[in-house]
Structures are given as structure tokens and as C-alpha cells.
Design a protein around this motif. Structure first.
Motif, short mmCIF file in Angstrom:
data_model
loop_
_atom_site.label_atom_id
_atom_site.label_comp_id
_atom_site.label_asym_id
_atom_site.label_seq_id
_atom_site.Cartn_x
_atom_site.Cartn_y
_atom_site.Cartn_z
N THR A 417 0.83 -1.20 0.00
CA THR A 417 0.00 0.00 0.00
C THR A 417 0.87 1.25 0.00
OG1 THR A 417 -0.14 0.06 2.41
CG2 THR A 417 -1.85 -1.16 1.25
N VAL A 418 0.43 2.26 -0.73
CA VAL A 418 1.19 3.51 -0.76
C VAL A 418 1.04 4.27 0.54
CG1 VAL A 418 1.07 3.69 -3.26
CG2 VAL A 418 -0.73 4.73 -1.87
N THR A 419 0.09 3.88 1.38
CA THR A 419 -0.09 4.51 2.69
C THR A 419 0.65 3.75 3.79
OG1 THR A 419 -2.08 3.20 3.12
CG2 THR A 419 -2.39 5.35 2.06
N ASP A 421 -0.37 1.16 5.28
CA ASP A 421 -1.48 1.28 6.23
C ASP A 421 -1.29 0.55 7.56
OD1 ASP A 421 -3.92 -1.22 5.71
OD2 ASP A 421 -1.97 -1.22 4.77
N TYR A 453 -9.32 -2.05 1.60
CA TYR A 453 -8.28 -2.27 0.60
C TYR A 453 -8.61 -3.49 -0.24
CZ TYR A 453 -5.50 1.45 2.62
OH TYR A 453 -5.07 2.67 3.05
N MET A 485 -5.63 4.61 -7.78
CA MET A 485 -4.51 5.53 -7.91
C MET A 485 -4.91 6.96 -7.54
SD MET A 485 -1.81 3.92 -8.75
CE MET A 485 -1.14 2.51 -9.61
N THR A 488 -3.68 9.31 -4.36
CA THR A 488 -2.42 8.79 -3.85
C THR A 488 -1.26 9.53 -4.50
OG1 THR A 488 -1.97 7.13 -5.57
CG2 THR A 488 -3.55 6.52 -3.84
N GLU A 491 -1.07 9.47 -8.38
CA GLU A 491 -2.12 10.01 -9.24
C GLU A 491 -1.58 10.86 -10.38
OE1 GLU A 491 -6.26 12.63 -8.98
OE2 GLU A 491 -5.17 12.13 -7.16
N PRO A 529 -11.89 1.74 0.56
CA PRO A 529 -10.47 1.69 0.19
C PRO A 529 -10.19 0.55 -0.78
CG PRO A 529 -10.76 1.77 2.59
CD PRO A 529 -12.10 1.48 1.99
N LEU A 531 -7.28 -1.33 -3.76
CA LEU A 531 -5.85 -1.61 -3.94
C LEU A 531 -5.69 -2.66 -5.03
CD1 LEU A 531 -2.98 -1.12 -2.67
CD2 LEU A 531 -3.45 -3.07 -1.19
#
Length: 738
Positions: A417-419, A421, A453, A485, A488, A491, A529, A531
Motif C-alpha cells: 500500500t502507498v499509505t 497502512d 483495501y 490511484m 495517492t 495520481e 479503500p 488496492l
């Protein structure tokens, strides 16, 4: 995610703050602590190599991948990718062992530290991470050079000791020989370590491979069988507290108030704290933490921004969107004109639900404050992002975040995940208790299934037509689905002119020769969310394309394989896979009464996979009997690992085709565990045959490409057996009528 370029990652990380490299000298010193070890890395140029440059000649002086040869004659390959079960701890050492001419019994592995400068994924740019089926592909040339350089240094060290020319020294199965002289790697490791690393190395020709292409036993089989492999769930630290989090039932809601008094009375509960994702309960053991969470009282949530729509409402909105043109994702010729003149036309709609990743090891990690910063133990898929996010939360520098990579019990994209999380959640809990104790954050199965996600919901509306002579006259496709995307750091470069490439891949870039072709995309805003999920956009686009191609073939009264071959006349690689598949599956043979056969062909992650599924229909029940797959994934490093990945992909794909779905009622997820989110059962798993097309090309991806063709091949087989077309997933076989 394979659409993201190295420059994209650079842009993202420039905004996040890229962790600095660890001291090369200290790192090498640590590796050689056992004494007399030869430690070598591939030397790339002064900047990080791009994916498209991976096959270019390497230049000094920056080390990227390391090989350690110890005096005890073991060869340890540092693995920069997470092992989620996909076999990198066997595939990557094989590449090194081949160029090194090592004996397989010598090979060992260790996970590399989190350091993007040393261990970046060459397909991504300056970020260490695993995904997009890139592990072997991005390491191929890199590790070959590392192995070849180590071999050359051992040869030179032996030649000096024996007083012979290096050209007279041969290496075979870890033994060096020259005339009457012979010795093993360990004898020359210390001397070789003092030699300069050669700037140029000679790599083997594929015809000379002795390990690559053979069925070597997996290096991780023993430790995963006897229980000595370490996963995050196995980690125990002195004074460690286990944390579970009560999260809101609706996505987008936040904590308003709660009463922790009853929770704190549960034996073992130490602390209850509010964190951005909900309310965390910390205890001396997992059971106490869960019981404390259950005891939380007067929980109130702020649902002002919560998602309250259910699955039915969302699909209704998606259908309305599909009735009008979206943003153009692909244009060839004039689809509308072609369809207007078609002799036959087919219209179809396809619906795909949210899907959970549901790896066998639920999300978890251990985080601990140290004198140097913080240490995290987890099966890390995006080490660089997790370092940067954790650093931001705890107010330290990214290089002060040490990640001890462990085995991961599956992922299917969930850990990428780009977060960051779940790691970020653990960091917020550690911060909330001022770092007083190590924290082991554990998500239960219910947390995982209900926690978001997901693979996004998608809806497709397709209209395709045939000319009077049975050729495709035109194709129009509307795709509606949430972008993961958007919003995030990806984007700005992943979404071009409003089109998320991961939503349309596999459709907009189809390999079929369709002259009049149009694909549009609608990306509605939903608070659930989402993913990437194993094979990303191909999870739905392959199904739509392959089912429609099959319908067109049958409408044209053509054999589905012959029809595809004609559309692939300029794609020899795809045609070769389809021909091999037809041969191995005995495609021309009649299925027989109560039986059906279906075919699908799809390329994803630069790998082409063809699938033929045989089914039987007994008492109105469908049983998948046999699946035959043909695959072109470039040079096959280990055929057993490739077969295992395709077999696993078949099971994964069948689960999605027959059972899997996440549904919402008033915004609340209705599934919770494997009784309601049903994976494929062992009794449902068919016999699978995997046939690998011989190739001299560099390896491509294999972890994900086995999934996309499964559902469409099954749909096509059901139609072949019954004349009924099941399009939307999962198939409602309980409503099936023979």
C-alpha cells in the motif's frame, strides 16, 4: 502497478523523502563478521538503473545486490524482495548459483536490509519493493553479473595460490580445479575478498546452463515445513504488548467518543488509546486484547464522510454511467461506424464485486523504539514507503527506521500500500504510548475481511459486431470502476487525461487485431479503500475480452482457437502459446455428453498464459475436472516454481469465479471470515497441467499471470456444455439449470 515507470517512483519519493542508504562500509563489515568472507555486489552506474536499462552492460561503482561466500563454503544470497510464497528465495539464488557454478547444496539466503539505494527494484526506480511480478525479471541481469564477478574473483584467487594462469582454472559444482590442484570456494573466500571486483564479466549462454531450467528443490521448503521459518506472527520482544484496533463499520467514519473503563478491567489489558484508524487496545497477549476490544463501551463514530451506499446502489449507479460515453482509454479506427454496418451484433454486461486479498497470515507487524530510532519486523512489501511513512509519524529520519524483513504468509498485493497502512497504524499506536513498549499489531481474520483495501468493483458494457464474412466489424466497451490511484502519490503520473491505466489494462491494450476499437472509462468516487489485487486490472478485463471473443467466434460459427489465431496473426509469441495449449489439451477432441471445454489467452506482466478448462455437468451441478495451461515467461528459472505459481493462480482464479465477493449493505461489509468469504475448497481443486514454452528471452513475471484466464475459460466451458452464458462474477452456479 507495472504501468508505473521509474521516473514516476522518483517523483513520488521526492515528495515523501527517500531514506538514505546505510553505510556501505558498515554493511559490508557486518556481512563479513564471520571472518574471511567474500562479499560482492553487482556494480551499476552512478545513478540507479532504469527497468529498460536492466539488460545494458553494467558500470562501476555502486553495489546493488550482494553475494556472501563464507569460509564454511556456503554461498548466501541477500534477497531484496519479500518472500510471500512465490519462490523468490529459490529463484534468485538459482540465478547466482548458475553464474557462480556453485553446487545447489551450498546455497543459502538471507533477507536484505531496507535500503533503497542498495536494493532498489530496478523496475520501479529508487524504491525497494516487491510487486508487479517483477522479482526475477528485475534481478535477472543484476544477479547474473554478481555471480559471474564472484566466480572470476575466486578463480583469480585460486590461480594466484596455485601459481597457474586463471584461464586454466575450471569451476564445477563449487569445486575449482587446475591440473592436479583442486579446492572449494570457502578455501579462497578470504583471498578473493581482497581482490578488485572485475569491471566486466562474461555471462553464460543459455545453452550452457546447468541449474537454470532444472527442477531444483526449494530452499525454503524445510524451514516452512518444520516451523523454523520466522513470520511476523512468530515475533516476540521483551515487554511486548499486543494491539488490536476497533475500527468503524463504515469506511470514512472516525472516532467520536468511547468508554474504555470496561476494557481496562479485562485481565491483561494494559492500555486503551485512540488512533486515527479507531481505538487500539493493548494487552499482554492477543486474547486479552481481543476481549478488551469487545468490552469497549459507548462507541460513537462520526459518519459525516462515511460511505453508506450498498452494493446494489453502487451497481445501479455504475450501469447509469455506462450508458453514456466515458473518457477515451483506447481508440482504433471507427468503432461506431463498424458496428453500424455489422451483420451481427452482440451486447453484454459484466459485473465484478469487491474482492478481499485474504492472505493466510493476517496483517501484523512488530514495532519497537530503539536508541537509534525504531525497528520494524514484518513481511515488508514496500520497504521504502514504510520507512518514509513511519519516519513521518514518529519524527525520525527514514534511515533511522530499520526494517527486519521476514517471511510473509501471502499478500496478493495487500501488503503493497502507498499509505503503508498497517505499518503506519502500528507506528501511531507506538507513538500514542510514547514508545514505552514494543507493539505487536495484529489484525484478526475479521479485521482483514472487513477492513478494506479491496480489488475495486467494476462494471463493463460491451457491444461488438461481426461482418458478413465473420470478422470483427467493431468493438465498443464502457468500463466503470473506482480508481485506486486517485488521491495517492501515484495520481499525477498514473492517471493520464483522467484515465487510470490500471483500470483498463488488458482491454485498452489488447493484443487482438481489432481494427475498429474503442474503450472508455468512468471512475466514480467511492469511499471504500481499494488496492491492486493479484493481476490488478487484468482480473476483470481479461474475463470480459476473452468471453466476448468466444461469443464472437461462436456467432461466426468459428472454432474459438482458430478465431483467436487469426486475430493474433501478427503476434507470434501469443500464437505459439495458443498452439502449444491446443496441442497439450487435445483441443480438437469432442468434450462428450454432459461435458464442456473453454479456452482463454491473455498477456499480463509481459507473460502470456493460455488456459483450457474441462468441466462436467451432473445433476445440474458443474465440476471443474481439469485445467491445462501453456505459458511463455521467458527463460524458466525453475520449472517447478513456475508450475506452482500457475497452479496457485488457477486456484485463486477459480475461487474468484465460483465464490468470492465482498458486498455492502448500507455501507457495511457483510462478510467476516472464511465461512462467508469462501475461498476455493480443496475438494474443488482440479487437476492442473502446466506446459512451459521454451524460450531464450529474459524471464518475465509469473506470480500473477496465471489468474486472469481462469474465469473466462470456465465461462466458455460452461457455455460449451450447456449453451448458457455466465458473464458476471462470481458465477451463480446454485441458480444454474442444465
Amino acid at each position: 502497478m507495472h504501468l508505473i515507470t521509474p521516473d514516476h517512483y522518483r517523483q513520488m519519493l521526492a515528495g515523501m523523502g527517500t531514506p538514505l542508504a546505510a553505510s556501505r562500509r558498515n554493511f559490508l563489515k557486518g556481512l563479513g563478521a564471520a571472518g574471511g568472507a567474500l562479499v560482492i555486489g553487482l556494480h551499476l552506474g552512478p545513478r540507479l538503473a532504469l527497468a529498460e536499462e536492466a539488460a545494458a552492460p553494467a558500470a562501476p561503482p555502486m553495489p546493488n545486490a550482494f553475494v556472501r561466500i563464507a569460509p564454511d563454503n556456503t554461498v548466501t544470497v541477500l534477497i531484496k524482495h519479500v518472500d510471500m510464497g512465490q519462490g523468490v528465495t529459490t529463484g534468485l539464488p538459482t540465478i547466482v548459483a548458475e553464474e557462480l557454478d556453485a553446487d545447489w547444496s551450498q546455497m543459502r539466503t538471507a533477507f536484505a536490509p531496507a535500503d533503497a539505494k542498495l536494493y532498489n527494484n530496478l523496475a520501479f526506480g529508487p524504491v525497494q519493493g516487491t510487486g508487479g511480478s517483477t522479482s526475477v525479471a528485475n534481478s535477472w541481469d543484476q544477479l547474473r553479473r554478481a555471480g559471474a564477478a564472484a566466480r572470476a574473483m575466486l578463480v583469480e584467487a585460486a590461480a594466484k595460490q596455485w601459481g597457474v594462469a586463471p584461464s586454466t582454472v575450471t569451476v564445477k559444482k563449487g569445486v575449482l580445479k587446475s591440473g592436479s590442484h583442486s579446492g572449494i570456494f570457502g578455501e579462497f573466500a578470504e583471498a578473493a575478498a581482497r581482490l578488485p571486483v572485475p569491471a566486466e564479466v562474461t555471462l553464460k549462454q543459455p545453452k550452457d546452463f546447468t541449474l537454470i531450467g532444472t527442477r531444483l528443490p526449494r530452499l525454503d521448503s524445510t524451514v516452512k515445513t518444520d516451523g523454523t521459518a520466522t513470520y511476523a506472527l512468530d515475533m516476540r520482544r521483551p515487554g511486548m504488548l499486543t494491539a488490536v484496533v476497533r475500527r468503524p463499520d463504515r469506511f470514512g467514519a472516525t472516532v467520536k467518543s468511547f468508554d474504555a473503563a470496561a476494557a481496562k478491567k479485562v485481565p491483561g489489558v494494559v492500555e486503551v488509546v485512540a488512533v486515527p484508524s479507531g481505538v487500539a487496545v493493548l494487552a499482554t497477549n492477543t486474547w486479552a486484547a481481543i476481549q478488551g476490544r469487545e468490552a469497549l463501551a459507548s462507541l460513537e463514530w462520526d459518519e459525516a464522510k462515511a460511505e453508506k451506499r450498498g452494493t446494489a446502489e453502487l451497481f445501479d449507479e455504475y450501469r447509469k454511467l455506462a450508458a453514456s460515453p466515458g473518457l477515451p482509454a483506447a481508440r482504433r479506427g471507427d468503432a461506431a461506424k463498424g458496428l453500424a454496418g455489422a451483420a451481427k451484433a452482440i451486447e453484454a454486461e459484466f459485473a465484478f464485486p469487491y474482492l478481499a486479498h485474504a492472505p493466510m497470515e493476517p496483517l501484523n507487524c512488530v514495532i519497537e523504539k530503539t536508541g537509534e530510532g525504531v525497528t520494524i519486523w514484518t513481511g515488508s512489501q514496500f520497504q521504502t514507503i514504510e520507512q518514509a511513512v513511519t519516519a513521518g509519524i514518529l519524527g525520525v529520519k527514514p534511515e533511522q527506521v530499520k526494517i527486519e524483513s521476514l517471511y510473509a504468509g501471502g499478500s496478493f498485493g495487500r501488503r503493497a500500500t502507498v499509505t503503508a497502512d498497517y505499518v503506519a497504524e502500528a507506528a501511531t499506536i507506538l507513538k500514542a504510548i510514547d514508545g514505552r513498549a514494543p507493539v505487536h499489531l495484529i489484525w484478526t481474520r475479521e479485521d482483514d475481511i472487513k477492513g478494506g483495501y479491496y480489488r475495486p468493483m467494476f462494471y463493463h458494457k460491451v457491444r461488438a459486431g461481426l461482418t458478413a464474412d465473420g470478422r470483427i466489424a467493431g468493438w465498443e466497451q464502457q468500463i466503470v470502476g473506482q480508481s485506486f490511484m486517485a488521491g495517492t502519490p501515484f495520481e499525477a503520473f498514473a492517471i493520464k487525461e483522467g484515465v487510470d491505466g490500471t483500470s483498463v489494462e488488458g482491454a485498452s491494450d489488447t493484443n487482438y487485431d481489432i481494427g475498429n476499437f474503442a474503450v472508455d472509462l468512468h471512475s466514480p468516487k467511492v469511499a471504500v479503500p481499494t488496492l491492486w489485487w493479484r493481476s490488478v486490472g487484468h482480473t476483470h478485463t481479461a474475463h470480459v475480452v476473452e468471453v466476448m471473443i468466444d461469443e464472437l467466434a461462436r456467432a461466426a460459427d468459428r472454432d474459438p482457437v482458430e478465431f483467436r489465431l487469426e486475430l493474433l496473426k501478427d503476434k507470434p509469441r501469443h500464437a505459439a502459446v495458443l498452439k502449444l495449449l491446443a496441442e497439450k489439451a487435445s483441443w480438437g477432441a469432442k468434450a462428450g455428453p454432459g461435458k464442456g471445454r473453454g479456452v482463454a489467452l491473455h498477456e499480463s506482466f509481459n507473460t502470456v498464459v493460455g488456459s483450457v478448462i474441462d468441466i462436467s455437468v451432473v445433476d445440474s451441478k458443474i465440476k471443474v475436472e481439469r485445467v491445462v495451461c501453456a505459458v511463455d515467461c521467458g527463460i524458466a528459472i525453475n520449472p517447478d516454481v513456475i508450475a506452482a505459481q500457475i497452479e496457485g493462480g488457477v486456484g485463486f482464479g477459480l475461487g474468484a469465479a465460483l465464490h468470492d465477493e465482498i458486498t455492502l449493505e448500507d455501507g457495511v461489509v457483510e462478510q467476516a471470515n472464511f465461512d462467508t468469504y469462501v475461498p476455493l475448497r480443496m475438494s474443488e481443486m482440479p487437476k492442473v497441467e502446466v506446459h512451459i514454452l521454451p524460450s531464450a528471452n529474459a524471464p518475465t513475471g509469473i506470480g500473477e499471470p496465471g489468474v486472469p484466464g481462469v474465469a473466462p475459460a470456465l465461462s466458455n466451458a460452461i457455455f460449451d456444455a450447456t449453451g448458457q452464458r455466465l458473464r458476471s462474477l462470481p458465477f451463480r452456479l446454485e441458480d444454474f439449470k442444465a
